[in-house]
Design an enzyme around this catalytic site. Sequence first.
Site, short mmCIF file in Angstrom:
data_model
loop_
_atom_site.label_atom_id
_atom_site.label_comp_id
_atom_site.label_asym_id
_atom_site.label_seq_id
_atom_site.Cartn_x
_atom_site.Cartn_y
_atom_site.Cartn_z
N HIS A 194 9.41 -56.73 16.61
CA HIS A 194 9.08 -55.41 17.17
C HIS A 194 8.19 -54.63 16.21
O HIS A 194 7.16 -54.07 16.60
CB HIS A 194 10.37 -54.65 17.44
CG HIS A 194 10.16 -53.23 17.90
ND1 HIS A 194 10.25 -52.86 19.22
CD2 HIS A 194 9.84 -52.10 17.22
CE1 HIS A 194 10.00 -51.56 19.33
NE2 HIS A 194 9.75 -51.08 18.11
N GLU A 195 8.60 -54.59 14.94
CA GLU A 195 7.84 -53.80 13.96
C GLU A 195 6.42 -54.33 13.80
O GLU A 195 5.47 -53.54 13.64
CB GLU A 195 8.57 -53.80 12.62
CG GLU A 195 9.92 -53.12 12.64
CD GLU A 195 9.85 -51.68 13.09
OE1 GLU A 195 8.83 -51.03 12.88
OE2 GLU A 195 10.84 -51.20 13.67
N ASP A 220 15.29 -51.05 6.43
CA ASP A 220 16.33 -50.29 5.74
C ASP A 220 17.34 -51.25 5.12
O ASP A 220 18.07 -51.94 5.84
CB ASP A 220 17.03 -49.34 6.73
CG ASP A 220 17.98 -48.39 6.02
OD1 ASP A 220 18.22 -48.55 4.81
OD2 ASP A 220 18.49 -47.46 6.69
N HIS A 254 11.87 -44.03 -0.38
CA HIS A 254 11.28 -45.24 -0.94
C HIS A 254 9.76 -45.15 -1.08
O HIS A 254 9.07 -46.18 -1.10
CB HIS A 254 11.66 -46.46 -0.10
CG HIS A 254 11.33 -46.34 1.36
ND1 HIS A 254 12.11 -45.63 2.24
CD2 HIS A 254 10.30 -46.83 2.09
CE1 HIS A 254 11.58 -45.69 3.45
NE2 HIS A 254 10.47 -46.42 3.39
N HIS A 261 5.43 -47.79 21.72
CA HIS A 261 6.66 -48.10 22.43
C HIS A 261 6.45 -48.21 23.94
O HIS A 261 5.61 -47.53 24.53
CB HIS A 261 7.75 -47.07 22.14
CG HIS A 261 8.41 -47.30 20.83
ND1 HIS A 261 8.92 -46.28 20.06
CD2 HIS A 261 8.66 -48.44 20.14
CE1 HIS A 261 9.45 -46.78 18.96
NE2 HIS A 261 9.30 -48.08 18.99
N GLU A 283 21.11 -51.47 6.09
CA GLU A 283 21.60 -52.20 7.27
C GLU A 283 22.09 -53.58 6.84
O GLU A 283 21.74 -54.08 5.76
CB GLU A 283 20.49 -52.36 8.32
CG GLU A 283 19.80 -51.07 8.71
CD GLU A 283 20.72 -50.07 9.38
OE1 GLU A 283 21.85 -50.44 9.74
OE2 GLU A 283 20.31 -48.91 9.53
N GLY A 299 -4.78 -49.08 2.94
CA GLY A 299 -3.64 -48.58 2.18
C GLY A 299 -2.32 -48.95 2.82
O GLY A 299 -2.02 -50.13 3.02
N ASP A 335 7.29 -43.42 0.80
CA ASP A 335 6.31 -43.21 1.86
C ASP A 335 6.55 -41.93 2.66
O ASP A 335 5.98 -41.75 3.73
CB ASP A 335 6.27 -44.41 2.80
CG ASP A 335 7.59 -44.61 3.55
OD1 ASP A 335 8.52 -43.81 3.36
OD2 ASP A 335 7.69 -45.59 4.32
N HIS A 341 4.02 -52.87 16.18
CA HIS A 341 3.45 -51.59 15.73
C HIS A 341 2.37 -51.81 14.68
O HIS A 341 1.34 -51.15 14.68
CB HIS A 341 4.54 -50.70 15.14
CG HIS A 341 5.50 -50.16 16.16
ND1 HIS A 341 5.09 -49.48 17.28
CD2 HIS A 341 6.86 -50.18 16.21
CE1 HIS A 341 6.16 -49.11 17.98
NE2 HIS A 341 7.24 -49.52 17.35
N ASP A 386 1.78 -51.67 7.02
CA ASP A 386 2.97 -52.02 6.24
C ASP A 386 4.24 -51.86 7.07
O ASP A 386 4.32 -51.02 7.97
CB ASP A 386 3.06 -51.16 4.99
CG ASP A 386 1.97 -51.50 3.98
OD1 ASP A 386 1.18 -52.43 4.26
OD2 ASP A 386 1.91 -50.85 2.92
#
Length: 491
Positions: free
Chosen positions: A228-229, A208, A178, A238, A211, A200, A180, A232, A204
Amino acid sequence: MGLFFGLVCAFAVFAPPCLGAPLLQVERGDVTLHQGEKLQDDVELATKYIERFYSFQTGPPGHRKRSHPSFSSKLKDMQSFFGLNQTGNLDTETLAVIKTPRCGVPDIEEYVYNRGNRWKKNVISYSIGRYTTDLSTNTVDSLIGAALDVWAKASPLRFFRSSSQQADIMVQFASKYHGDNYPFDGPKGTLAHAFDPGEGIGGDVHFDEDEFWTADSRGFNLYLVAAHEFGHALGLKHSQNPQSLMYPTYRNRQPQNMLSSEDIMNINALYGPSVTAPYYPRLNWNYPFNFWYTGFNYPRAIKDKCDPGLSFDSVTNVGTDMFFFKDRYLWIKNATNGIKEGPINSFISKINSRIDAAYWHPQHSTTFLFSGSSFWTVKSSRMNGWRKKITSFGFPASVDHIDAVVHVPNTGHTLFFTRDQYWRYNENENTLEESNPHIISDVFPGIKTPISAAVYKHGFLHFFVGAEVYKYDVMERRVITIKKASSWLGC
C-alpha cells in the site's frame, strides 16, 4: 497474510497540527454521541482524525472559525468516503472506522509532496535503512521486494536495491519523532507513512516500529502494508473502493490478488501498461537466496503453472527458495509463496538449454545444473568456470544424462537418478560409493521411473514423476502422499 490497512501514513500531503499546541476542541453542537461513550476522549480522537485526514481546522477553544467548514461537515466528508450514513454525528459506526488502524495519507486532499507528481523514469532504486526487531533482515528484505513487485507486475516499472543513502525510495522503521515532522503515535494507530515521488524525502516510506510486524496474519503484515505504502511512493492516492489495495484502512486480503482493476488502471495512467518483454536483472544465489533482491516484472501468459498436467524437468531448493525448471522456463518460489517466472536465460544469461536435473550444495552455496552429459556450477549468480562433463563425478561412460538429483544434507550424500538406477555420491570425499549403482525400485518401493525431479524437504524425499509428486518416508520405505506437481506452485 492479507491484512491491510488501518494505518495512517503520515505523508507530506498534509500539514499536521502544531505538536506543542493544546488539544483541539469542538463545540458540542457539532457532535452527537451514542449513550455510554466518553465524550471528551472520543471528541479528541475524532478531532485529530478529521484534522489529519480531512483538513478540518479549528480556532481557539470556544471559538469557531467561520471561514472553515464545521466539524460536522467534515465528518460527513469522512462518512461519505467510507460509505457510511452521512449524519454528521459521531455515532458508533463512525467511531469504529476512526479507531481502525490505517495509513496516514489524507483521504480527500491531493497527496502532495510535489502536487500531481510521478517518477520521470521507469527504473527506480530503493534502499532499506533501519530494520524492525520483529523480523529477520532477510525476511524484511524479501517482503519489501515482494511489495514492490506488486506494482512492477502491473506496470513497466522496475526496482533495484541500492546501498546508497540517496536511493529514490528510502525505507526505514522508526518510532514517535523520527526526523520528518510526522511523528508516529504508538501501537495500532498510524502504521506507516510515505511521501509521493520527488527529490529528497520524496518517495520515502516509514513504518512505525511500535507496531508488531509479521510475515503472516498475526500483528500487521509487512508485505501488505508495504505494498500500500509503495503505491503512495509511486504517486497514487487513497481509494474509496474497499477492494482496492489503496483503501486507507488495514484490511484482510489475499496476497495472490493484491491489486484491483482500479489499482491497475491508476498505476497504468501514471506509467503506462505492463511490458510484454520484461527485463530480468541478474540474481544473487548466495544463501539465503533472495530473489526479491531486485524486483522485476512478471511475463504474461507464457506458461500455465496451474495446468494439472504440468511436469517439471528438474526441481531444487536454493537456500529457503524453490526452483522449478521446465523446458527453457523457470519458476522461483520464495518462503512466503511468492513466485517469479521467466525464461531461464533471463536469470542466467549463459544458459540457453533445458535443465534436466539440479541440486544445491548448502556448505558451498553452489547450485549444480545438469543438461545432457554436461553440467554447470553457479555461485552468486556467476558461472564457476566452463561447462563440465558429468564423468567428472566418476560416472562410467554408459551414464550419458541425469534424470534427477537430490542432495540430502544430514547424510552428506547426493543421489543421482538415471533411468531405473541411482548412484550415491559422497560429497565429503567427492567420490561415488563403490556399491553403486542401485536399482530404484529395490530401495524406494512404490516409486515409478523414470524420475523427472527430486527434492529433500522437511525430512522427506519428494519424487516428481510426470505430473505427480510422491512424498516418500525413507525410514518407513513407503509413499506417504501423492499430489499434482502444480500444487508446488500454489495451485
